[in-house]
Design an enzyme around this catalytic site. Structure first.
Site, short mmCIF file in Angstrom:
data_model
loop_
_atom_site.label_atom_id
_atom_site.label_comp_id
_atom_site.label_asym_id
_atom_site.label_seq_id
_atom_site.Cartn_x
_atom_site.Cartn_y
_atom_site.Cartn_z
N HIS A 150 0.83 -1.21 0.00
CA HIS A 150 0.00 0.00 0.00
C HIS A 150 0.87 1.26 0.00
O HIS A 150 0.54 2.24 0.65
CB HIS A 150 -1.00 -0.01 1.17
CG HIS A 150 -2.05 -1.07 0.98
ND1 HIS A 150 -3.12 -0.93 0.14
CD2 HIS A 150 -2.14 -2.33 1.50
CE1 HIS A 150 -3.85 -2.03 0.16
NE2 HIS A 150 -3.28 -2.90 0.96
N THR A 151 1.96 1.18 -0.71
CA THR A 151 2.83 2.34 -0.90
C THR A 151 2.90 2.73 -2.38
O THR A 151 3.23 3.87 -2.70
CB THR A 151 4.28 2.03 -0.44
OG1 THR A 151 4.66 0.78 -1.03
CG2 THR A 151 4.38 1.94 1.06
N GLY A 192 -3.51 -12.92 -3.49
CA GLY A 192 -2.61 -11.79 -3.27
C GLY A 192 -1.23 -12.02 -3.89
O GLY A 192 -0.24 -11.44 -3.46
N SER A 232 -0.71 -11.82 -7.33
CA SER A 232 -0.69 -11.17 -8.65
C SER A 232 -1.03 -12.07 -9.82
O SER A 232 -0.40 -12.00 -10.87
CB SER A 232 0.67 -10.54 -8.92
OG SER A 232 0.85 -9.45 -8.10
N GLU A 264 -5.76 -2.49 -16.17
CA GLU A 264 -6.48 -2.83 -14.94
C GLU A 264 -7.21 -1.61 -14.39
O GLU A 264 -8.35 -1.70 -13.93
CB GLU A 264 -5.50 -3.42 -13.91
CG GLU A 264 -6.23 -4.03 -12.75
CD GLU A 264 -5.45 -5.12 -12.01
OE1 GLU A 264 -4.54 -5.73 -12.60
OE2 GLU A 264 -5.80 -5.36 -10.84
N ASP A 271 2.44 -4.81 -8.97
CA ASP A 271 2.28 -6.19 -9.47
C ASP A 271 2.78 -6.34 -10.91
O ASP A 271 3.45 -7.32 -11.25
CB ASP A 271 0.80 -6.59 -9.43
CG ASP A 271 0.21 -6.44 -8.05
OD1 ASP A 271 0.98 -6.28 -7.09
OD2 ASP A 271 -1.03 -6.48 -7.93
C1 GLA Z 1 -2.55 -4.97 -4.86
C2 GLA Z 1 -2.39 -3.90 -5.94
C3 GLA Z 1 -0.98 -3.28 -5.88
C4 GLA Z 1 -0.59 -2.84 -4.48
C5 GLA Z 1 -0.88 -3.94 -3.48
C6 GLA Z 1 -0.66 -3.49 -2.05
O1 GLA Z 1 -1.73 -6.06 -5.14
O2 GLA Z 1 -2.62 -4.44 -7.21
O3 GLA Z 1 -0.90 -2.21 -6.80
O4 GLA Z 1 -1.22 -1.63 -4.13
O5 GLA Z 1 -2.22 -4.43 -3.59
O6 GLA Z 1 0.67 -3.20 -1.86
#
Ligand code: GLA
Length: 355
Positions: free
Chosen positions: A29-30, A113, A115, A149, A161
């Site tokens: 979340h950065t 989570g 990707s 996306e 990702d």
């Molecule tokens: C998902 C989003 C990314 C990122 C993460 C958290 O995977 O696709 O862009 O924000 O959450 O780090």
């Protein structure tokens, strides 16, 4: 893969391409606040086989379904959007995008989570480029995949990702600066043994919550008068009076600092220091950013109790996986974690050094 394509479409594919999933070691979340993150590609991959066709259609082995889709038209609101969206961006960028038949096979678990969406997006773009004899640098492929996306699928994700999947290299971490999209490969010494464990609960459909978190961090930056939270410091944050906004912003600012410290720890070969940073990251994601769940918290605690140097949720949170930094052999550690967390499962094919 070509056998599947042949069975479904009655002829051989013209091209086959792949792209990996990723684990984010630290820095969640950065990315959408122009910050730092440190992903590593998995050995789990999404494969795409493709050939020219009268109309756009895709077969997914996981879904066992063939569906027509239209990158020039409206999203279907299903898995084909992750193929159509990047192709729509390729069109916008002026590339030739003829109708194709696509077959998809993936070993990246979806909703974990890790990707799976980005892997499909990147593999699709690679396939179309190869099929039409066009080229693009990996970082551009990542940008178009992310734009697909954002614009077609309606998920306001950052670039983490897609960059990890397109630019990352096996066995190396990728320090990403999400302001410039510059990536630096960071070799990971063999003492850093990571394991990825799924908590047993799928990542909840959390696009709405994700977009809301993104918005609150953007609002915090606006209030602070900085271009993004990347530019904020602890001292500056004290200006924020809204308690919830302060917590969200504090996570982003502290997480950015932890990513840079984590790279120093890897480069110094300091496994313990890296583990401490992972633990701090999890606490921050759980308490300040509030994207953890009881199952993720329990699994993280258990990973540490069984001897890991560090453990944290990885990716967006709300379910899915944790990543742990092991202090000993995975064969000693995992059975004890599994006994403590009956619903959890070990993700095989994680960063190469974990298995
Ligand atoms: C998902 C989003 C990314 C990122 C993460 C958290 O995977 O696709 O862009 O924000 O959450 O780090």
């Amino acid at each position: 893969m070509s056998g599947t394509f042949l069975r479904v479409f009655g002829r051989a594919p013209a091209t086959e391409m792949s792209a990996p999933g990723r684990v984010n070691l630290i820095g969640d979340h950065t990315d959408y606040a122009e910050g730092f993150c440190l992903p590593m590609p998995l050995t789990l991959e999404t494969h795409v086989a493709m050939a020219l066709a009268p109309e756009f259609c895709a077969y997914s082995e996981e879904m066992d379904a063939t569906l027509a889709f239209d990158p020039f038209g409206a999203p279907r609101r299903d898995w084909t959007d992750y193929i159509a969206g990047p192709l729509a961006e390729l069109v916008k960028a002026g590339f030739d995008v003829p109708p194709v038949a696509v077959a998809v096979r993936s070993t990246v678990p979806s909703g974990a989570g890790l990707s799976s969406s980005a892997a499909l997006e990147v593999a699709t773009l690679r396939g179309m480029l190869a099929l039409t004899g066009q080229t693009l640098p990996d970082s551009e492929i990542a940008r178009l995949a992310r734009a697909g996306e954002n614009n077609y699928c309606g998920v306001q994700c950052g670039i983490l990702d897609q960059m990890a999947s397109a630019v990352g290299r096996p066995g190396q971490a990728l320090l990403l600066d999400c302001r410039t999209d510059a990536g630096r490969l960071v070799p990971v010494p063999s003492a850093f043994r990571f394991a990825i464990v799924h908590c047993g609960e799928p990542r909840r459909l959390a696009d709405g919550v994700y977009n809301a978190r993104r918005e609150v961090t953007a609002n915090a930056a606006r209030l602070l008068g900085v271009p993004s939270l990347r530019d904020a410091s602890d001292a500056l944050l004290s200006v924020l009076t809204d308690g919830e906004m302060l917590k969200r912003a504090r996570h982003v600012v502290s997480e950015n600092a932890r990513v840079l410290a984590a790279v120093e720890a890897i480069e110094a070969g300091d496994v313990r220091a890296f583990g401490v940073l992972m633990n701090e990251s999890h606490v921050s994601l759980a308490r300040d950013f509030e994207v953890s769940t009881p199952a993720l918290d329990r699994l993280t605690r258990s990973a540490l109790d069984m001897g890991a140097f560090g453990a944290r949720l990885t990716g967006a949170g709300f379910g899915g996986c944790i990543v742990a930094l092991l202090s000993g052999k995975i064969s000693d550690w995992w059975p004890r974690v599994a006994a403590d967390n009956p619903a959890a499962w070990l993700v095989q094919g994680g960063p190469e050094r974990s298995v």
